[in-house]
Enzyme design. Structure first.
Site, PDB file in Angstrom:
ATOM      1  CB  CYS A  33      40.166  37.921  41.182  1.00 31.37           C
ATOM      2  SG  CYS A  33      40.707  36.804  42.489  1.00 31.37           S
ATOM      3  CG  ASN A  37      44.781  32.982  42.739  1.00 28.41           C
ATOM      4  OD1 ASN A  37      45.787  32.301  42.709  1.00 28.41           O
ATOM      5  ND2 ASN A  37      43.688  32.604  42.133  1.00 28.41           N
ATOM      6  CB  CYS A  47      37.187  35.646  46.577  1.00 26.72           C
ATOM      7  SG  CYS A  47      37.484  35.965  48.312  1.00 26.72           S
ATOM      8  NE  ARG A  48      36.955  39.311  42.638  1.00 22.99           N
ATOM      9  CZ  ARG A  48      37.349  40.532  42.309  1.00 22.99           C
ATOM     10  NH1 ARG A  48      36.546  41.303  41.601  1.00 22.99           N
ATOM     11  NH2 ARG A  48      38.516  40.994  42.670  1.00 22.99           N
ATOM     12  CB  SER A  49      40.812  34.113  40.075  1.00 21.51           C
ATOM     13  OG  SER A  49      41.596  34.208  41.229  1.00 21.51           O
ATOM     14  CG  ASP A  68      36.993  41.092  46.408  1.00 22.32           C
ATOM     15  OD1 ASP A  68      36.704  39.991  46.916  1.00 22.32           O
ATOM     16  OD2 ASP A  68      38.135  41.580  46.463  1.00 22.32           O
TER      17      ASP A  68
END
Length: 152
Positions: free
Chosen positions: A8, A11, A13-15, A122
């Protein structure tokens, strides 16, 4: 060993969530999962406390992960590079050196045909419900991906 990288922007939040979820679904020793960001905003930081809390609420511990920046050498290390949104996908593709690098890069939500918008939003500027929503998208898509990878 099959090596998978979730990417993401920062690195945190999402990933990290995708990393943790995918790791929980591919428990066999022949899978290695990691995460990275296309930007250098948070290098060395732990995942966002909201990502950690959502993961914990869903039985996962992602607190020991550490943010790192995506590197061109990741093309040599990983078999699959999954981008969380179109912007990250474009950033990764722009770093690819050849057709072999490019074919490793996938837009993560392309796996999930039931989702119309192929970007994972995000949640960084959102609240807890945004992180829950992102977790659910990732979890649903990781179920599909894990099934595909276990069949290969």
């Amino acid at each position: 060993m099959i090596r998978i990288l979730m990417v993401c922007l920062g690195n945190i939040c999402r990933s990290p969530l995708a990393h943790g979820v995918m790791q929980s679904k591919l428990t066999e020793d022949h899978f290695y999962i990691d995460s990275a960001g296309t930007a250098a905003y948070h290098i060395g930081n732990s995942p966002d406390k909201r990502s950690i809390a959502v993961a914990k609420n869903n039985g996962l511990d992602i607190s020991t992960q550490s943010a790192r920046k995506f590197s061109v050498s990741d093309f040599d290390t990983f078999d699959y590079v999954y981008a969380m949104d179109q912007s990250n996908y474009s950033d990764i593709i722009n770093l690819s050196r050849n057709a072999n690098d490019t074919k490793k890069v996938k837009l993560f939500l392309d796996i999930n045909t039931s989702i119309q918008n192929k970007n994972i939003p995000d949640p960084y500027y959102g609240d807890h419900s945004d992180f829950e929503y992102v977790y659910n998208l990732i979890n649903e898509t990781c179920d599909i991906l894990a099934k595909q990878l276990n069949q290969d």
